[in-house]
Design a protein around this motif. Structure first.
Motif, PDB file in Angstrom:
ATOM      1  N   UNK A   5       0.847  -1.182   0.000  1.00 35.67           N
ATOM      2  CA  UNK A   5       0.000   0.000   0.000  1.00 35.67           C
ATOM      3  C   UNK A   5       0.883   1.233   0.000  1.00 35.67           C
ATOM      4  N   UNK A   6       0.543   2.159  -0.868  1.00 31.91           N
ATOM      5  CA  UNK A   6       1.319   3.378  -1.044  1.00 31.91           C
ATOM      6  C   UNK A   6       0.393   4.565  -0.856  1.00 31.91           C
ATOM      7  N   UNK A   7       0.765   5.483   0.039  1.00 28.30           N
ATOM      8  CA  UNK A   7      -0.041   6.677   0.247  1.00 28.30           C
ATOM      9  C   UNK A   7       0.629   7.863  -0.434  1.00 28.30           C
ATOM     10  N   UNK A  13      -4.233  10.072  -1.806  1.00 25.60           N
ATOM     11  CA  UNK A  13      -4.836   8.911  -2.459  1.00 25.60           C
ATOM     12  C   UNK A  13      -4.042   7.667  -2.115  1.00 25.60           C
ATOM     13  N   UNK A  14      -4.755   6.525  -1.999  1.00 28.64           N
ATOM     14  CA  UNK A  14      -4.115   5.244  -1.703  1.00 28.64           C
ATOM     15  C   UNK A  14      -3.910   4.446  -2.983  1.00 28.64           C
ATOM     16  N   UNK A  15      -2.716   3.880  -3.113  1.00 29.65           N
ATOM     17  CA  UNK A  15      -2.380   3.039  -4.257  1.00 29.65           C
ATOM     18  C   UNK A  15      -1.849   1.696  -3.761  1.00 29.65           C
ATOM     19  N   UNK A  16      -1.865   0.718  -4.647  1.00 27.79           N
ATOM     20  CA  UNK A  16      -1.107  -0.505  -4.422  1.00 27.79           C
ATOM     21  C   UNK A  16      -0.371  -0.831  -5.704  1.00 27.79           C
ATOM     22  N   UNK A  25       2.464  -3.128 -11.909  1.00 32.40           N
ATOM     23  CA  UNK A  25       1.053  -2.783 -12.055  1.00 32.40           C
ATOM     24  C   UNK A  25       0.621  -1.891 -10.888  1.00 32.40           C
ATOM     25  N   UNK A  26       0.051  -0.731 -11.222  1.00 34.87           N
ATOM     26  CA  UNK A  26      -0.437   0.195 -10.207  1.00 34.87           C
ATOM     27  C   UNK A  26      -1.972   0.217 -10.200  1.00 34.87           C
ATOM     28  N   UNK A  27      -2.528   0.339  -8.995  1.00 31.17           N
ATOM     29  CA  UNK A  27      -3.972   0.415  -8.830  1.00 31.17           C
ATOM     30  C   UNK A  27      -4.289   1.499  -7.806  1.00 31.17           C
ATOM     31  N   UNK A  41       1.385   5.213 -12.443  1.00 33.13           N
ATOM     32  CA  UNK A  41       2.173   5.411 -11.230  1.00 33.13           C
ATOM     33  C   UNK A  41       1.992   6.834 -10.711  1.00 33.13           C
ATOM     34  N   UNK A  42       1.781   7.005  -9.409  1.00 33.38           N
ATOM     35  CA  UNK A  42       1.605   8.359  -8.862  1.00 33.38           C
ATOM     36  C   UNK A  42       2.919   9.127  -8.858  1.00 33.38           C
TER      37      UNK A  42
END
Length: 213
Positions: A5-7, A13-16, A25-27, A41-42
């Motif tokens: 998990x990436x903040x 916003x939260x990403x994984x 793969x980014x979501x 990618x953020x």
């Protein structure tokens, strides 16, 4: 695929991100729909966070699907302490509590939740909302007696049992029948496929991971 998990501090916003066939793969997480969608990618400042930390970042943005806490009216001191502590921590995570609205474990979890700033929903078996305990902010008088157990089990994204007898056993079984995550603390009845936890910290981590699954 290994998930992290990436903040995004810049985007709030939260990403994984994970690897699939050697491709990154980014979501992106939608806190209202509680779902993930493909994303680029953020950019900006990023922090890697646990599921529990991610929920704290998302507090106030999540749709309020309820967490159900169930247990006996005649509860032990240990069970009451566990329930009140869990109620406090659910409020601090910004998750919505629903319970049976009466006494014992129900009153203790509502007390912790209320005193931490939450507004607890109580689904009463009675016809009179005034029979709710004093910590229920939204009393719903169903007038359907014990049949309300099935509604609580169906409505909850996660169900947490703290101790209990036959009534709690029925709600736990309903929860599994409805394919919901069911967790247990203390001397909760034994039900197949329920996860029995050693601590509230374990309960919180399992709830957070399930919320972001």
């Amino acid at each position: 695929m290994n998930t992290h998990f990436i903040w995004s501090i810049d985007e709030q916003t939260l990403y994984k991100v994970g690897q699939s066939d050697s491709v990154e793969k980014w979501h992106c997480f939608d806190p209202w729909d509680l779902s993930w969608s493909d994303s680029t990618a953020p950019t900006g400042q990023l922090n890697t966070v646990s599921a529990h930390q991610a929920l704290l970042h998302l507090k106030g943005k999540l749709r309020h699907l309820p967490i159900g806490v169930i247990g006996p009216r005649e509860a032990s001191h240990k069970e009451l302490v566990l329930a009140e502590t869990l109620g406090t921590q659910l409020a601090e995570l910004g998750l919505q509590l629903i319970c049976g609205g009466k006494n014992g474990v129900m009153e203790a979890v509502a007390k912790g939740y209320h005193e931490a700033g939450g507004v607890a929903i109580g689904l009463l078996p009675d016809e009179d909302w005034r029979l709710a305990n004093n910590y229920i902010g939204i009393p719903i008088a169903t007038g359907i007696g014990r049949a309300r157990n099935a509604i609580i089990a169906q409505a909850c994204r996660v169900l947490v049992a703290i101790g209990g007898g036959y009534g709690t056993l029925s709600e736990m079984a309903y929860g599994k029948q409805f394919n919901n995550l069911v967790l247990a603390l203390g001397s909760a009845p034994q039900v197949p496929d329920v996860i029995y936890c050693d601590s509230i910290e374990q309960v919180k981590e399992l709830i957070a991971a399930h919320w972001l699954s």
